[in-house]
Enzyme design. Structure first.
Site, mmCIF file in Angstrom:
data_model
loop_
_atom_site.group_PDB
_atom_site.id
_atom_site.type_symbol
_atom_site.label_atom_id
_atom_site.label_comp_id
_atom_site.label_asym_id
_atom_site.label_seq_id
_atom_site.Cartn_x
_atom_site.Cartn_y
_atom_site.Cartn_z
ATOM 1 N N GLY A 15 -34.679 -8.970 36.352
ATOM 2 C CA GLY A 15 -35.874 -8.203 35.975
ATOM 3 C C GLY A 15 -36.309 -8.550 34.563
ATOM 4 O O GLY A 15 -35.482 -8.692 33.664
ATOM 5 N N ARG A 93 -35.274 -13.457 40.896
ATOM 6 C CA ARG A 93 -33.960 -12.906 41.264
ATOM 7 C C ARG A 93 -33.263 -13.875 42.218
ATOM 8 O O ARG A 93 -32.572 -13.463 43.141
ATOM 9 C CB ARG A 93 -34.131 -11.526 41.900
ATOM 10 C CG ARG A 93 -34.596 -10.450 40.921
ATOM 11 C CD ARG A 93 -34.320 -9.072 41.448
ATOM 12 N NE ARG A 93 -34.838 -8.019 40.600
ATOM 13 C CZ ARG A 93 -34.180 -7.491 39.577
ATOM 14 N NH1 ARG A 93 -32.984 -7.934 39.248
ATOM 15 N NH2 ARG A 93 -34.730 -6.520 38.870
ATOM 16 N N ASP A 125 -26.282 -8.585 34.771
ATOM 17 C CA ASP A 125 -25.043 -8.966 35.461
ATOM 18 C C ASP A 125 -25.252 -10.047 36.514
ATOM 19 O O ASP A 125 -24.381 -10.907 36.689
ATOM 20 C CB ASP A 125 -24.353 -7.728 36.061
ATOM 21 C CG ASP A 125 -25.264 -6.901 36.949
ATOM 22 O OD1 ASP A 125 -26.497 -7.091 36.882
ATOM 23 O OD2 ASP A 125 -24.758 -6.073 37.719
ATOM 24 N N THR A 147 -31.092 -6.055 29.809
ATOM 25 C CA THR A 147 -31.421 -5.197 30.935
ATOM 26 C C THR A 147 -31.808 -3.840 30.386
ATOM 27 O O THR A 147 -31.112 -3.305 29.508
ATOM 28 C CB THR A 147 -30.286 -4.993 31.961
ATOM 29 O OG1 THR A 147 -30.602 -3.853 32.769
ATOM 30 C CG2 THR A 147 -28.919 -4.764 31.351
ATOM 31 N N ASP A 149 -31.445 -1.255 31.797
ATOM 32 C CA ASP A 149 -30.433 -0.280 32.254
ATOM 33 C C ASP A 149 -29.277 -0.131 31.256
ATOM 34 O O ASP A 149 -28.511 0.822 31.335
ATOM 35 C CB ASP A 149 -29.853 -0.703 33.607
ATOM 36 C CG ASP A 149 -30.861 -0.596 34.738
ATOM 37 O OD1 ASP A 149 -32.027 -0.266 34.463
ATOM 38 O OD2 ASP A 149 -30.484 -0.846 35.892
ATOM 39 N N ASP A 151 -26.463 -1.536 31.196
ATOM 40 C CA ASP A 151 -25.214 -1.301 31.928
ATOM 41 C C ASP A 151 -24.227 -2.465 31.862
ATOM 42 O O ASP A 151 -23.235 -2.480 32.598
ATOM 43 C CB ASP A 151 -25.512 -0.928 33.400
ATOM 44 C CG ASP A 151 -26.288 -2.003 34.151
ATOM 45 O OD1 ASP A 151 -26.600 -3.044 33.541
ATOM 46 O OD2 ASP A 151 -26.581 -1.795 35.340
ATOM 47 N N ARG A 193 -30.200 1.919 37.934
ATOM 48 C CA ARG A 193 -29.643 1.798 39.286
ATOM 49 C C ARG A 193 -28.250 2.441 39.375
ATOM 50 O O ARG A 193 -28.019 3.292 40.229
ATOM 51 C CB ARG A 193 -29.565 0.295 39.583
ATOM 52 C CG ARG A 193 -28.934 -0.104 40.846
ATOM 53 C CD ARG A 193 -28.960 -1.612 40.942
ATOM 54 N NE ARG A 193 -30.272 -2.104 41.262
ATOM 55 C CZ ARG A 193 -30.802 -2.074 42.479
ATOM 56 N NH1 ARG A 193 -30.126 -1.586 43.478
ATOM 57 N NH2 ARG A 193 -31.994 -2.555 42.692
HETATM 58 O O1 F6P Z 1 -32.425 -4.653 36.679
HETATM 59 C C1 F6P Z 1 -32.973 -3.598 36.018
HETATM 60 C C2 F6P Z 1 -33.924 -2.825 36.843
HETATM 61 O O2 F6P Z 1 -34.873 -2.424 35.920
HETATM 62 C C3 F6P Z 1 -33.307 -1.646 37.615
HETATM 63 O O3 F6P Z 1 -33.228 -0.486 36.863
HETATM 64 C C4 F6P Z 1 -34.241 -1.497 38.787
HETATM 65 O O4 F6P Z 1 -33.564 -0.907 39.888
HETATM 66 C C5 F6P Z 1 -34.632 -2.887 39.078
HETATM 67 O O5 F6P Z 1 -34.587 -3.570 37.855
HETATM 68 C C6 F6P Z 1 -35.992 -3.032 39.730
HETATM 69 O O6 F6P Z 1 -36.319 -4.378 39.789
HETATM 70 P P1 F6P Z 1 -37.534 -5.076 40.515
HETATM 71 O O7 F6P Z 1 -38.325 -5.724 39.424
HETATM 72 O O8 F6P Z 1 -36.931 -6.101 41.404
HETATM 73 O O9 F6P Z 1 -38.327 -4.032 41.211
#
Ligand code: F6P
Length: 380
Positions: A15, A93, A125, A147, A149, A151, A193
């Site tokens: 992301g 991704r 990660d 990130t 998050d 995390d 998440r």
């Molecule tokens: O990886 C971080 C994150 O922001 C998460 O919190 C979330 O679930 C996910 O990305 C959403 O990603 P996408 O851009 O694939 O919708």
């Protein structure tokens, strides 16, 4: 001093978030600093790889510059990048080690054919998990943590987090005026998440009434009771922050569909809407939900993400110059340092609900320098 030439690649995966562009800029500027050849005997060439690992799999290594997958970077190209959010290199991704479509042989062969002596991978990660596997396969890699998050373990900071917190705080400020005018409850869904850092620290920054995190399954009855008690005590409106990964006791994850990405993740979402319906039904107070979603990843990086992106970018090149590969730059105890990628992968940095959260009030902790919990009342 004799000069050695070295070609390196840089990519962003997973992301997007604010802070990636400052990191790219400072990898490029540091690697191309004219003092390096003079003082360290090394002259770098930097190739920007577009769209994360996907770019390295898709490129024709015999004609890299004629494709949309590789772009040469220099100080002039990246000069203004640190002002912008997202990633100028693009991201994906794509998982080269996806068991359903393993492209790792192509990846390894392209790295060799492109003559990349090292790769700087900026990611969370998933992206750094690929970097770790490449490192185990003998590729020189250095990671930079990002990130929203927050995390990733072994680092106190991941790029994008502070900008996302600022966005959450500003958005809650905006919601307050309309919530108060109508005496409504607003349930605000943040990303996060597995980890509740965004909801917890966003809730602390914005002064939310209730904060719900993935690390502590909550009781619906207790949420309703807290709301009603608050109203009896004079609250005219309520802000409830809930992480996308949070859920009531006994409930499964709230997912948007069965589809998984190439790292095996399902898209989360829907808890705010569900919770708003439950609260309205139980309390008879008008309750609305809002999902902040990708707004949290948008916009220009805040000052902190610009500085941390800069420091992480510079430190990544320091590792390259030292030949210290297989590491992720990290921020620990107020210092920029480096940790082995192997120590980062497969673990998560989560909120400790006992010490960093108040389970009684579903809010931020209320003791910091006192060791005892507020729930233990030594003086009766
Ligand atoms: O990886 C971080 C994150 O922001 C998460 O919190 C979330 O679930 C996910 O990305 C959403 O990603 P996408 O851009 O694939 O919708």
């Amino acid at each position: 001093m004799a000069k050695r030439k070295s070609r390196i690649g840089i990519l962003t995966g997973g992301g997007d978030c604010a802070g990636l562009n400052p990191a790219i800029k400072w990898v490029v500027k540091t690697a191309l600093d004219e003092r390096l050849p003079r003082e360290q005997g090394i002259q770098y060439e930097v190739m920007g790889i577009r769209d994360g690992w996907k770019g390295l799999i898709s490129v024709d290594p015999t004609a890299p510059y004629r494709s949309e997958h590789i772009t040469p970077l220099n100080s002039e190209v990246v000069r203004t990048w640190d002002r912008f959010g997202g990633t100028q290199l693009g991201t994906s991704r794509t998982n080269p080690y996806n068991p359903k479509d393993d492209r790792s042989k192509t990846l390894l062969s392209n790295i060799e054919k492109l003559g990349l002596e090292a790769i700087v991978a900026i990611g969370g990660d998933d992206t750094l998990g690929v970097a770790c596997r490449l490192s185990q396969a003998g590729v020189n890699v250095v990671g930079i943590p990002k990130t929203i998050d927050k995390d990733l373990p072994e680092t106190d900071y991941t790029l994008g987090f502070e900008t996302a917190l600022t966005i959450i705080t500003e958005d809650v400020d905006k919601l307050r005026t309309t919530a108060a005018s109508h005496q409504r409850i607003f349930v605000v869904e943040t990303m996060g998440r597995h980890a509740g850092w965004l909801a917890l620290e966003g809730g602390e920054s914005s002064g939310a009434f209730i904060i719900l995190i993935p690390e502590h399954d909550f009781s619906l009855e207790k949420v309703n009771q807290l709301v009603l008690e608050g109203r009896r005590a004079g609250a005219r409106y309520d802000i409830i922050l809930v992480a996308e990964g949070a859920k009531p006791v006994g409930y499964p994850d709230f997912v948007k569909g069965a589809k998984e990405d190439s790292f095996g993740h399902k898209a989360l979402g829907g808890i705010a809407d569900f919770l708003a319906g439950e609260i309205q039904q139980a309390t008879k107070i008008e309750t609305r939900s809002i999902v902040l979603s990708h707004l949290q990843r948008g916009g220009a990086p805040c000052a902190y993400d610009r500085r941390m992106g800069r420091y992480f970018g510079i430190a990544a090149v320091d590792l390259l110059v030292r030949g210290d590969f297989g590491k992720m730059v990290s921020y620990k105890g107020g210092q920029i340092t480096a940790v082995p990628l192997e120590a980062v992968i497969g673990r998560l940095s989560l909120v400790n609900a006992e010490t960093q959260y108040d389970i009684d009030t579903y809010n931020g902790r209320r003791t910091i320098l006192r060791p005892e919990s507020l729930r233990v009342k030594p003086h009766g």
